[in-house]
Scaffold this active site. Structure first.
Site, PDB file in Angstrom:
ATOM      1  N   ARG A  52      69.610  -0.096  -5.242  1.00  0.00           N
ATOM      2  CA  ARG A  52      69.152  -1.133  -6.184  1.00  0.00           C
ATOM      3  C   ARG A  52      67.836  -0.699  -6.829  1.00  0.00           C
ATOM      4  NH1 ARG A  52      66.067  -4.902  -4.331  1.00  0.00           N
ATOM      5  NH2 ARG A  52      67.294  -5.303  -2.468  1.00  0.00           N
ATOM      6  N   TYR A 105      73.191 -12.315 -32.344  1.00  0.00           N
ATOM      7  CA  TYR A 105      74.412 -12.373 -31.541  1.00  0.00           C
ATOM      8  C   TYR A 105      74.535 -13.749 -30.863  1.00  0.00           C
ATOM      9  CZ  TYR A 105      77.531 -11.036 -27.685  1.00  0.00           C
ATOM     10  OH  TYR A 105      78.558 -10.961 -26.786  1.00  0.00           O
ATOM     11  N   ASP A 178      67.203  -5.615 -31.240  1.00  0.00           N
ATOM     12  CA  ASP A 178      68.518  -5.368 -30.647  1.00  0.00           C
ATOM     13  C   ASP A 178      69.187  -4.294 -31.513  1.00  0.00           C
ATOM     14  OD1 ASP A 178      71.215  -5.367 -29.961  1.00  0.00           O
ATOM     15  OD2 ASP A 178      71.260  -7.519 -29.545  1.00  0.00           O
ATOM     16  N   LYS A 203      78.987  -1.331 -26.181  1.00  0.00           N
ATOM     17  CA  LYS A 203      79.496  -1.127 -27.533  1.00  0.00           C
ATOM     18  C   LYS A 203      79.499   0.370 -27.877  1.00  0.00           C
ATOM     19  CE  LYS A 203      79.508  -5.578 -27.271  1.00  0.00           C
ATOM     20  NZ  LYS A 203      78.401  -6.411 -27.757  1.00  0.00           N
TER      21      LYS A 203
HETATM   22  C1  LIG Z   1      77.659  -7.467 -27.221  1.00  0.00           C
HETATM   23  C2  LIG Z   1      76.284  -7.692 -27.722  1.00  0.00           C
HETATM   24  C3  LIG Z   1      75.288  -8.186 -26.883  1.00  0.00           C
HETATM   25  C4  LIG Z   1      75.560  -8.592 -25.448  1.00  0.00           C
HETATM   26  O1  LIG Z   1      75.899  -7.505 -24.662  1.00  0.00           O
HETATM   27  P1  LIG Z   1      76.845  -7.605 -23.360  1.00  0.00           P
HETATM   28  O2  LIG Z   1      76.939  -6.199 -22.911  1.00  0.00           O
HETATM   29  O3  LIG Z   1      78.150  -8.184 -23.798  1.00  0.00           O
HETATM   30  O4  LIG Z   1      76.148  -8.510 -22.403  1.00  0.00           O
HETATM   31  C5  LIG Z   1      74.025  -8.332 -27.412  1.00  0.00           C
HETATM   32  N1  LIG Z   1      73.743  -8.020 -28.679  1.00  0.00           N
HETATM   33  C6  LIG Z   1      74.686  -7.552 -29.524  1.00  0.00           C
HETATM   34  C7  LIG Z   1      74.319  -7.243 -30.924  1.00  0.00           C
HETATM   35  C8  LIG Z   1      75.985  -7.381 -29.071  1.00  0.00           C
HETATM   36  O5  LIG Z   1      76.912  -6.949 -29.928  1.00  0.00           O
END
Ligand SMILES: *Cc1c(COP(=O)(O)O)cnc(C)c1O
Length: 421
Positions: A52, A105, A178, A203
């Site tokens: 961890r 998001y 982000d 992603k």
């Molecule tokens: C998918 C996504 C998130 C969240 O990520 P997870 O891995 O699903 O928790 C945050 N910001 C953007 C722009 C995303 O496309």
């Protein structure tokens, strides 16, 4: 070794990914062990004692990510939202305000307005694509954090990171970007003045629809807002992120970290290929009879095009289409054959979705709701011509279905009604 003049594919393939010193295995081995043997009490061999707190596979991923984003340190998380949650908890306390781009998001919106707001943090939306409005909001709200997503989702608006960083820093506000939609292959927000970058590595970075993960990367020397010291006893944002992640246990499993590292090695070529296809699709559907508007920052008619040209190294793999009607948007989503009807983006497979009822359903009844006639395309690595042909046949089929509805409304007896007396 990371070298500041090396390109991003070189960094992704070689930084943190040195061959195993004992066996020579060119891919660093997947380290599944939960605990690490010590030779003396309290003395670990390589800085690892319990998985961890630290894991070699995770460290390898973090070294690569920090180099790619040009940051001081990277922290891997079990999901993008977990990374966001930890960053927000480190940077803010009850009573603080987070000013966030209104186009963020859906999950970020829910985290800010439902979860963190219930714990006493204020979440205030702002139009980050309007610099005057953002400057006024910063002066009025005195936020601890300005939270921005660019390109935004699903409208693909472009925020000027450099200008926003300047506005934020005047008030001692930390700018978090982000960077999920661009990935470090196409955009490096820290170079434009951002303080923290967050990712959903689920992603583009993972890139193969087979892992969920997140990451946060800090700018060099970044300290906590307002001269604060965190619960871990440090003023350094990086140290406090590591402390909180260990304290709350928000760590990714080694296999997910390994998959993210594997994804990073091909990130630049995948991002380039999918961006080229996204561009081809955007150009093809501009002026299409079923499409009222194409949203793609690579097109000169996009309001953020000039900023994207300066700030990005490619325009991204997502295209949104404003359709003639909500019915058309929904039917197109249901009639593609190569594009799969699914949320998410950035993978080898192309995906299609209806943001208003899928990814952005959390915003449905708010003033930030997404247009009902919007379709979002997350372009993958199939051949662009096949993707265009698939969308064309889906528009055709959808149009025919709508035409039969219209005929049946005008001439109720024109459509046979089976099974009725
Ligand atoms: C998918 C996504 C998130 C969240 O990520 P997870 O891995 O699903 O928790 C945050 N910001 C953007 C722009 C995303 O496309």
């Amino acid at each position: 070794m990371s070298h500041p003049t090396q390109g991003r594919s070189t960094l992704a393939i070689h930084t943190g990914q040195t061959p195993d010193p004992i066996t020579g295995a060119i891919v660093p081995p997947l380290s599944l062990a939960t605990t690490f043997v010590m030779d003396e009490v309290g003395v670990s061999r390589a800085g690892y004692d319990y998985s961890r707190s630290g894991n070699p596979t995770r460290s390898a991923l973090e070294e690569t990510l920090a180099a790619l984003e040009g940051g001081e340190a990277a922290f891997a998380f079990p999901s993008g939202l977990s990374a966001e949650d930890t960053v927000l908890r480190v940077l803010t306390r009850a009573g603080d305000t987070v000013l966030y781009g209104q186009d963020v998001y859906g999950g970020t919106y829910r985290l800010l307005t439902a979860v963190l707001a219930s714990e006493g943090r204020r979440a205030v939306p702002v139009d980050v694509f309007d610099l005057d409005a953002t400057e006024r909001a910063i002066a009025r709200e005195r936020p601890t954090v300005l939270w921005v997503e660019t390109p935004s989702n699903p409208l693909l608006q472009i925020a000027d990171i450099e200008a926003l960083a300047r506005l934020a820093h005047v008030s001692g506000t930390h700018l978090v970007v982000d960077n999920t939609f661009a990935s470090p292959a196409l955009q490096r927000p820290l170079a434009w003045g951002a303080d923290v970058v967050v990712h959903s590595t689920t992603k583009l970075i993972g890139g193969h629809s087979d892992m969920v993960g997140g990451a946060a990367v800090t700018a060099k020397g970044l300290t906590l807002p307002c001269g604060r010291t965190g619960p871990g006893g440090s003023r350094q944002v990086g140290a406090e992120l590591g402390y909180l992640r260990n304290a709350t246990g928000a760590v990714p499993g080694p296999f997910d970290a390994w998959l993210a590292s594997r994804g990073l090695k091909t990130l630049k070529v995948r991002a380039a290929s999918a961006s080229a296809s996204a561009r081809a699709i955007a150009d093809h559907f501009a002026g299409h009879p079923g499409v009222r508007r194409v949203y793609y920052p690579g097109r000169a008619d996009h309001p953020g095009h000039d900023i994207a040209l300066r700030q990005m190294d490619g325009f991204g793999t997502v295209v949104s289409l404003g359709c003639d009607s909500e019915a058309l948007a929904r039917l197109v989503c249901e009639h593609t054959r190569l594009f799969s009807l699914a949320v998410s983006l950035g993978a080898v497979e192309s995906l299609i979705e209806h943001p208003a009822t899928m990814t952005h359903a959390a915003k449905a009844d708010s003033e930030l709701a997404i247009p009902q006639d919007l379709v979002r395309l997350a372009v993958g690595l199939e051949d662009a011509n096949d993707l265009i042909a698939d969308l064309e046949q889906a528009f055709l089929t959808a149009g025919e279905i709508i035409a039969t509805w219209e005929i049946s409304r005008l001439e109720p007896n024109a459509i046979p009604t089976y099974g009725l007396p």
